[in-house]
Motif scaffolding. Structure first.
Motif, PDB file in Angstrom:
ATOM      1  N   VAL A  88       0.854  -1.177   0.000  1.00 25.41           N
ATOM      2  CA  VAL A  88       0.000   0.000   0.000  1.00 25.41           C
ATOM      3  C   VAL A  88       0.899   1.239   0.000  1.00 25.41           C
ATOM      4  N   THR A  89       0.714   2.089  -1.002  1.00 25.80           N
ATOM      5  CA  THR A  89       1.467   3.333  -1.110  1.00 25.80           C
ATOM      6  C   THR A  89       0.558   4.492  -0.736  1.00 25.80           C
ATOM      7  N   ASP A  90       0.965   5.251   0.282  1.00 27.43           N
ATOM      8  CA  ASP A  90       0.157   6.354   0.807  1.00 27.43           C
ATOM      9  C   ASP A  90       0.845   7.689   0.572  1.00 27.43           C
ATOM     10  N   PHE A  91       0.073   8.685   0.133  1.00 31.87           N
ATOM     11  CA  PHE A  91       0.609  10.033  -0.011  1.00 31.87           C
ATOM     12  C   PHE A  91      -0.525  11.032  -0.169  1.00 31.87           C
ATOM     13  N   LEU A  92      -0.199  12.306   0.042  1.00 28.27           N
ATOM     14  CA  LEU A  92      -1.043  13.435  -0.321  1.00 28.27           C
ATOM     15  C   LEU A  92      -0.185  14.370  -1.168  1.00 28.27           C
ATOM     16  N   PRO A  93      -0.707  14.908  -2.255  1.00 29.09           N
ATOM     17  CA  PRO A  93       0.087  15.827  -3.079  1.00 29.09           C
ATOM     18  C   PRO A  93       0.413  17.102  -2.296  1.00 29.09           C
TER      19      PRO A  93
END
Length: 617
Positions: A88-93
């Motif tokens: 699972v790859t998590d990010f916010l721009p």
């Protein structure tokens, strides 16, 4: 009922306006929105039953490994299940940096081996679980609303709604990918290409982060270079894109004492962090962030009389930070109360003026010039310090047991006069220099007479006390005395004797602070000891302790405010900006002591503290 993961097991992602903490089981357990100091949408880290979460994880048993995509704040959680592997790859721009909506938590699920069965569990709980909530299926996902906020979960799999939860299960085979987008208020209808958002977010962070070419004489050279870069990325993540203010931490009420009451809201900026923050940022090469931060607090100071300047502010400059308790929240591992706001904003802390002047002087050393209005503000601060330096205050540690004549506060008042004189002289600003010099000497004489205890052989916490305080380690760093002064060396020795445990953990003080319970060792104070040793010529000892301290960072390179000296567990809010600032500056001092070059002038402890070891030795 879910168990509370260890504080140090979390990873953090964010968009330069807010942050989310992700547990090793794939659960987003903390997410204030729209800003870091806003009410939470997910707060399972503070109450596993009532706080809310967003979890994606295998349905069967699994083991977890985690990493950040190199030199980014993009987090990968890899699940190793019996039948396969999924990440699972998590990010916010990052806000204002990529052309994709910033108010979206992007969660990409990749199966890299075999087959993995996974479950989705979304439990939004708006406004710390206090808002009335509704959930319904809509054309493009499932919409949850509570109070003034809402979320829209965009999912490639069928989901069900039951008892305030959104759930679903799905399977992925090797090579398959599923995207889950949690769109928050204002981003429900925004067009986005998630793969492009990921690519551009990675590109932004890798372009921004500190790098060194093989031939560079980097001040941070050493086995800890990657830790410095991670600390830099943490500091950027805690920097608000709009204002330039830097939060002390992204969380509230993670306990300094498990099961106790030492639970505070750290989602604000403490002005006392300014000097060492600016030093770290400038030497990392992030001059824009340093200048934005200085602009922000200078605007605050220009708006207020010096007497009205608070120890801390909201990230948009808010001054009303009334401390309140969230009723009904259990608190992390039954550590209550859970607090929002911070009553320390109303305290009188005289040390903040010296710390502000440290930051301004640091910027001037790097070439910044002050305009007439800025100098008028600085002059007003120095004049105010001349009037109040001999009065008691709450001190740097914000004790709640009554005001005292804290030695460090007096020393930082001396710093305010000393740096004010230096800035006025170097910049040819109008100032009553003779009056300032006279007051500076009065403060110095007063501290030497009342702040040093001959029997203890060290500077103590407050006048009339024999309690030690780790801030005594900073006296040579800020230039109050040279490193080879017997009183400085005696303070280092006494700190090692009374406040040091297991050769690396340093407690803040051994005096009473008006609160029940105990706390762990303060990571920043361990860094201060390392700095004092390095600049006293004990470089190998400092390096050894630094490497030991770094071994207690979590596998992602993150660290909390404190560490339990018996178990090594992290305590307090996480990740802690001041801890990471300490890591950067300790690496800086060690690098300089080993002869590496720095950006611009020598760092503060070298330039002002007359170190025993100079560059080139």
């Amino acid at each position: 009922m879910h168990e509370y993961p260890p504080i140090e097991s979390y990873g953090v992602v964010g968009n330069l306006e807010t942050c989310a903490l992700v547990a090793p089981d794939g659960s987003v357990d903390w997410f204030p929105f729209p800003h870091l100091e806003s009410p939470s949408i997910f707060a399972a880290i503070l109450d596993t039953d009532r706080g809310g979460r967003f979890r994606i994880a295998p349905t069967d048993s699994f083991e977890t490994s985690r990493r950040y995509v190199d030199d980014t704040n993009v987090l990968e959680t890899t699940f190793h299940a019996d039948e396969g592997t999924a990440t699972v790859t998590d990010f916010l721009p990052p806000a204002g940096q990529v052309d994709h909506p910033k108010k979206v938590i992007y969660r990409k699920v990749d199966c890299t081996d075999g087959v993995v069965d996974l479950a989705v569990d979304l439990e939004p709980r708006f406004d710390y679980g206090r808002a009335e909530m509704s959930i319904e299926s809509v054309e493009n996902g499932i919409l949850a609303e509570g109070g003034e906020e809402r979320t829209l979960l965009e999912s490639p799999v069928d989901l069900a709604i039951e008892d305030g939860r959104i759930t679903g299960e799905f399977s992925l085979e090797a090579g398959e990918t599923a995207w889950f987008l949690l769109r928050c208020t204002g981003a429900e209808d925004a067009n986005t290409d998630p793969e492009a958002a990921l690519e551009e977010t990675i590109e932004y962070w890798t372009d921004w982060a500190h790098t060194c070419d093989p031939g560079d004489d980097c001040a941070f050279e050493g086995p800890w270079h990657d830790h410095v870069v991670r600390s830099e990325l943490v500091l950027k993540l805690l920097t608000h894109a709009e204002s330039g203010a830097i939060a002390a931490a992204p969380t509230t009420s993670l306990p300094e004492d498990i099961g106790g009451v030492r639970n505070w809201d750290y989602r604000f900026n403490w002005l006392r962090d300014a000097g060492f923050t600016v030093q770290a940022l400038m030497n990392l090469g992030t001059a824009e962030e340093a200048n934005d931060y200085v602009d922000w607090f200078m605007d605050l100071c220009q708006a207020d009389d010096p007497e009205a300047i608070q120890p801390l502010y909201g990230l948009h400059g808010e001054s009303d930070l009334k401390e309140r308790e969230i009723e009904g929240f259990e608190g992390y591992r039954s550590s209550s109360p859970v607090r929002i706001g911070n009553g320390a904003a109303d305290q009188r802390q005289l040390d903040i003026y010296g710390e502000l002047l440290l930051a301004v002087d640091e910027m001037c050393q790097h070439g910044r010039t002050l305009d007439d209005d800025e100098w008028a503000t600085i002059r007003g601060i120095v004049e105010y310090v001349r009037e109040v330096w001999d009065e008691p205050d709450a001190g740097i540690w914000e004790v709640r047991g009554g005001d005292e004549h804290f030695v460090y506060s007096k020393v930082l008042c001396w710093v305010a006069l000393d740096r004010g004189i230096a800035i006025a002289t170097d910049g040819d600003h109008d100032a009553p220099l003779e009056d300032w010099q006279e007051t500076r000497e009065r403060i110095r004489d007063n501290v030497l007479e009342n702040g040093y205890d001959e029997d203890v052989g060290a500077f103590v916490q407050s006048y009339g006390s024999d309690a030690l305080d780790a801030t005594g380690l900073l006296l040579p760093v800020v230039g109050f005395l040279p490193f080879d002064d017997d009183r400085v060396q005696g303070t280092i020795d006494a700190t090692e004797r009374e406040l040091l445990e297991d050769d690396v953990f340093v407690k803040r003080y051994d005096g009473d602070d008006g609160l029940p319970g105990d706390e762990g060792a303060f990571v920043l104070c361990s860094c201060w000891l390392i700095d004092a040793l390095a600049l006293s010529g004990r470089v190998e000892e400092a390096e050894s302790r630094f490497e030991t301290l770094l071994s207690y960072l979590n596998p992602l390179g993150l660290v909390a405010e404190e560490i339990d000296t018996e178990t090594g567990a992290h305590l307090g809010n996480f990740p802690q900006a001041f801890s990471h600032i300490g890591i950067v500056n300790s690496a800086l001092y060690l690098g300089f002591a080993r002869g590496h070059e720095t950006r611009g002038p020598p760092p503060m402890g070298i330039r002002l503290g007359e170190p025993v070891v100079s560059s080139g030795e």
